[in-house]
Design a protein around this motif. Structure first.
Motif, PDB file in Angstrom:
ATOM      1  N   VAL A 263       0.841  -1.208   0.000  1.00 52.41           N
ATOM      2  CA  VAL A 263       0.000   0.000   0.000  1.00 52.41           C
ATOM      3  C   VAL A 263       0.878   1.261   0.000  1.00 52.41           C
ATOM      4  N   ALA A 264       1.933   1.234   0.790  1.00 46.48           N
ATOM      5  CA  ALA A 264       2.814   2.410   0.855  1.00 46.48           C
ATOM      6  C   ALA A 264       3.480   2.660  -0.502  1.00 46.48           C
ATOM      7  N   ARG A 265       3.857   1.589  -1.194  1.00 49.08           N
ATOM      8  CA  ARG A 265       4.502   1.779  -2.503  1.00 49.08           C
ATOM      9  C   ARG A 265       3.527   2.407  -3.504  1.00 49.08           C
ATOM     10  N   VAL A 266       2.265   2.032  -3.421  1.00 51.27           N
ATOM     11  CA  VAL A 266       1.278   2.655  -4.317  1.00 51.27           C
ATOM     12  C   VAL A 266       1.133   4.144  -3.987  1.00 51.27           C
ATOM     13  N   ALA A 267       1.054   4.466  -2.694  1.00 53.85           N
ATOM     14  CA  ALA A 267       0.929   5.882  -2.309  1.00 53.85           C
ATOM     15  C   ALA A 267       2.128   6.680  -2.831  1.00 53.85           C
ATOM     16  N   LEU A 268       3.319   6.090  -2.737  1.00 49.74           N
ATOM     17  CA  LEU A 268       4.516   6.786  -3.226  1.00 49.74           C
ATOM     18  C   LEU A 268       4.471   6.961  -4.740  1.00 49.74           C
ATOM     19  N   ALA A 269       3.920   5.972  -5.433  1.00 47.55           N
ATOM     20  CA  ALA A 269       3.821   6.077  -6.891  1.00 47.55           C
ATOM     21  C   ALA A 269       2.868   7.204  -7.285  1.00 47.55           C
ATOM     22  N   HIS A 270       1.973   7.569  -6.370  1.00 50.72           N
ATOM     23  CA  HIS A 270       1.025   8.663  -6.634  1.00 50.72           C
ATOM     24  C   HIS A 270       1.455   9.946  -5.907  1.00 50.72           C
ATOM     25  N   ALA A 271       2.729  10.081  -5.653  1.00 45.62           N
ATOM     26  CA  ALA A 271       3.212  11.211  -4.849  1.00 45.62           C
ATOM     27  C   ALA A 271       2.751  12.565  -5.406  1.00 45.62           C
ATOM     28  N   GLY A 272       2.766  12.706  -6.715  1.00 41.72           N
ATOM     29  CA  GLY A 272       2.398  13.994  -7.326  1.00 41.72           C
ATOM     30  C   GLY A 272       1.027  14.450  -6.875  1.00 41.72           C
ATOM     31  N   GLU A 273       0.069  13.535  -6.986  1.00 36.33           N
ATOM     32  CA  GLU A 273      -1.316  13.848  -6.619  1.00 36.33           C
ATOM     33  C   GLU A 273      -1.431  14.113  -5.110  1.00 36.33           C
ATOM     34  N   MET A 274      -0.761  13.279  -4.307  1.00 30.55           N
ATOM     35  CA  MET A 274      -0.816  13.436  -2.853  1.00 30.55           C
ATOM     36  C   MET A 274      -0.268  14.806  -2.447  1.00 30.55           C
ATOM     37  N   LEU A 275       0.831  15.199  -3.079  1.00 31.12           N
ATOM     38  CA  LEU A 275       1.487  16.435  -2.656  1.00 31.12           C
ATOM     39  C   LEU A 275       0.760  17.668  -3.194  1.00 31.12           C
ATOM     40  N   ALA A 276      -0.075  17.508  -4.221  1.00 27.32           N
ATOM     41  CA  ALA A 276      -0.896  18.633  -4.680  1.00 27.32           C
ATOM     42  C   ALA A 276      -1.870  19.022  -3.573  1.00 27.32           C
ATOM     43  N   ALA A 277      -2.423  18.017  -2.895  1.00 24.70           N
ATOM     44  CA  ALA A 277      -3.339  18.299  -1.782  1.00 24.70           C
ATOM     45  C   ALA A 277      -2.589  19.002  -0.648  1.00 24.70           C
ATOM     46  N   VAL A 278      -1.309  18.683  -0.478  1.00 25.39           N
ATOM     47  CA  VAL A 278      -0.502  19.347   0.552  1.00 25.39           C
ATOM     48  C   VAL A 278      -0.442  20.855   0.282  1.00 25.39           C
ATOM     49  N   ASP A 279      -0.308  21.241  -0.974  1.00 23.41           N
ATOM     50  CA  ASP A 279      -0.267  22.666  -1.305  1.00 23.41           C
ATOM     51  C   ASP A 279      -1.571  23.357  -0.895  1.00 23.41           C
ATOM     52  N   GLU A 280      -2.687  22.686  -1.142  1.00 19.84           N
ATOM     53  CA  GLU A 280      -3.977  23.273  -0.731  1.00 19.84           C
ATOM     54  C   GLU A 280      -4.041  23.416   0.781  1.00 19.84           C
ATOM     55  N   LEU A 281      -3.547  22.417   1.479  1.00 13.00           N
ATOM     56  CA  LEU A 281      -3.591  22.467   2.944  1.00 13.00           C
ATOM     57  C   LEU A 281      -2.682  23.571   3.486  1.00 13.00           C
ATOM     58  N   ARG A 282      -1.549  23.768   2.843  1.00 14.16           N
ATOM     59  CA  ARG A 282      -0.646  24.849   3.285  1.00 14.16           C
ATOM     60  C   ARG A 282      -1.339  26.197   3.117  1.00 14.16           C
ATOM     61  N   ALA A 283      -2.025  26.371   1.986  1.00 17.11           N
ATOM     62  CA  ALA A 283      -2.723  27.647   1.756  1.00 17.11           C
ATOM     63  C   ALA A 283      -3.834  27.833   2.790  1.00 17.11           C
ATOM     64  N   GLU A 284      -4.566  26.759   3.065  1.00 20.18           N
ATOM     65  CA  GLU A 284      -5.653  26.836   4.058  1.00 20.18           C
ATOM     66  C   GLU A 284      -5.078  27.113   5.448  1.00 20.18           C
ATOM     67  N   ARG A 285      -3.924  26.529   5.736  1.00 17.06           N
ATOM     68  CA  ARG A 285      -3.232  26.782   7.012  1.00 17.06           C
ATOM     69  C   ARG A 285      -2.892  28.266   7.150  1.00 17.06           C
ATOM     70  N   ASP A 286      -2.354  28.856   6.087  1.00 17.47           N
ATOM     71  CA  ASP A 286      -1.985  30.273   6.157  1.00 17.47           C
ATOM     72  C   ASP A 286      -3.232  31.145   6.311  1.00 17.47           C
ATOM     73  N   ARG A 287      -4.316  30.760   5.622  1.00 25.57           N
ATOM     74  CA  ARG A 287      -5.571  31.521   5.775  1.00 25.57           C
ATOM     75  C   ARG A 287      -6.097  31.400   7.203  1.00 25.57           C
ATOM     76  N   THR A 288      -5.993  30.227   7.791  1.00 25.03           N
ATOM     77  CA  THR A 288      -6.477  30.014   9.168  1.00 25.03           C
ATOM     78  C   THR A 288      -5.665  30.866  10.150  1.00 25.03           C
ATOM     79  N   TYR A 289      -4.347  30.846   9.962  1.00 21.39           N
ATOM     80  CA  TYR A 289      -3.459  31.662  10.807  1.00 21.39           C
ATOM     81  C   TYR A 289      -3.854  33.135  10.709  1.00 21.39           C
ATOM     82  N   ASP A 290      -3.997  33.635   9.468  1.00 18.14           N
ATOM     83  CA  ASP A 290      -4.342  35.051   9.271  1.00 18.14           C
ATOM     84  C   ASP A 290      -5.691  35.372   9.918  1.00 18.14           C
ATOM     85  N   TRP A 291      -6.643  34.471   9.754  1.00 20.86           N
ATOM     86  CA  TRP A 291      -7.973  34.723  10.301  1.00 20.86           C
ATOM     87  C   TRP A 291      -7.925  34.790  11.830  1.00 20.86           C
ATOM     88  N   LEU A 292      -7.212  33.857  12.451  1.00 26.92           N
ATOM     89  CA  LEU A 292      -7.133  33.860  13.922  1.00 26.92           C
ATOM     90  C   LEU A 292      -6.518  35.172  14.407  1.00 26.92           C
TER      91      LEU A 292
END
Ligand code: PMP
Length: 360
Positions: A263-292
């Protein structure tokens, strides 16, 4: 003694570690990734599990060589330094990786140190490996207080230093110069726990870049957060070959199931897609920080997938008020502060609405 059971005296009265697992609509309490694997990833995982099932009568690859090669390739890109399969080790979550490190490098008569506030599992690894535990402190802004840190190291001569970067629960990343100064002062291994490494802000370096010249440095990572694989249980480390060889001595035989490896090897093979979601989360994190901050609250600058905020005269009342409105966050760290994991935009909207009501 617990009845007639010969429980180790230091375990008497102890309770199992863990945040409450409550069934509420908005779960922002254990720094999970809110985005499940994509349909394409699920299909590939199912096929890989079916394939692994064909040989489940056999033990798994004890050394997880294919998986470690994939992890080494991934880290070589993320950290910008080439890593070989012998310089990477994997286990069931980075919790197991770090327990193995303490089993190999801690033990009776030895000391492990860390600096609070930090990840609350560290003292448990020390306790379970019979290692003396020493806890220094961080600065009021949650950064590492280098003179104090070096003093603690000089006084206690720890065989293991544990440093989370980005730190949990504060989100604070370490300066590489500080890691180098700590390595120069520490007599043993220095573990930089980068469980949240992929969420760091642009320009914040990973300690992976120090590995080529630092045989006592260990960088710990996990697939639980950026790779949305908390349920898969896969943590790993990068270090010198000597560190990996030491950890292999204490690991249980066949500790990593063939299903987990597949299962881990499959997740790694899809790293591009997984890490795209990380970018969205980083942006949401910065928005949350600013809002607080815009609401007049304090919030610690975060390089992780959560934000630490406060300070409330009665943080438990705030935590409970949010829970009453279906939003579960984490009550942890210094008094007055709370930690919220970054969820989907809809979940964060629910968090903001609930917090406004509670604070009214
Ligand atoms: N290190 C830190 C700093 C964490 O916050 C966590 C999980 N909350 C872990 C390690 C362990 O994660 P896992 O065992 O899922 O890899």
């Amino acid at each position: 003694m617990n009845g007639t059971l010969p429980l180790r005296p230091e375990l008497v009265g102890e309770v199992p570690y863990g945040a409450p697992q409550l069934d509420v609509p908005v779960m922002l309490n254990v720094n999970e990734n809110p985005y499940p694997p994509s349909e394409a990833t699920i299909v590939d995982m199912a096929a890989a599990v079916a394939d692994a099932a064909r040989t489940l009568n056999r033990y798994p690859d004890r050394d997880a060589l294919d998986l470690r090669a994939d992890l080494a390739a991934y880290l070589s890109v993320d950290g910008g330094v080439p890593l070989g399969v012998d310089e990477v080790w994997a286990a069931n979550g980075s919790n197991e990786v770090m327990l193995q490190l303490l089993l190999a490098f801690g033990g009776p008569g030895r000391t492990a140190v860390s600096f609070a506030p930090t990840y609350s599992m560290y003292p448990e690894y020390a306790r379970d490996s019979h290692t003396t535990w020493v806890l220094g402190r961080r600065r009021d802004d949650f950064g590492i207080d280098l003179p104090h840190t070096l003093d603690v190291i000089a006084e206690h001569q720890p065989s293991v230093v544990l440093l989370a970067s980005p730190n949990n629960p504060t989100g604070t990343a370490l300066e590489l110069a500080d890691v180098e100064a700590i390595l120069a002062a520490a007599p043993g291994v220095v573990v930089v726990d980068e469980a949240y490494g992929e969420f760091r802000r642009a320009g914040v370096p990973s300690a992976l870049s120090l590995l080529p010249n630092q045989p006592r440095l260990v960088v710990s990572r996990t697939m639980s957060k950026a790779f949305a694989l908390a349920g898969g249980r896969l943590g790993y480390l990068a270090a010198s070959r000597a560190v990996v060889d030491a950890v292999r001595i204490v690991r249980l035989p066949y500790h990593l199931s063939s299903v987990t490896q597949a299962v881990a090897r499959v997740a790694l093979a899809h790293a591009g897609e997984m890490l795209a979601a990380v970018d969205e989360l980083r942006a949401e994190r910065d928005r949350t920080y600013d809002w607080l901050r815009s609401r007049g609250l304090q919030a610690a600058p975060s390089d992780a997938n959560f934000v630490f905020f406060g300070a409330f005269p009665d943080r438990h009342a705030v935590w409970q008020g949010l829970l009453d409105r279906g939003v579960l966050i984490r009550e942890t760290g210094p008094d007055g502060w709370l930690r919220v994991s970054i969820g989907t935009p809809a979940e964060m909207a629910a968090f903001r609405a609930a917090l406004l009501e509670v604070l009214q």
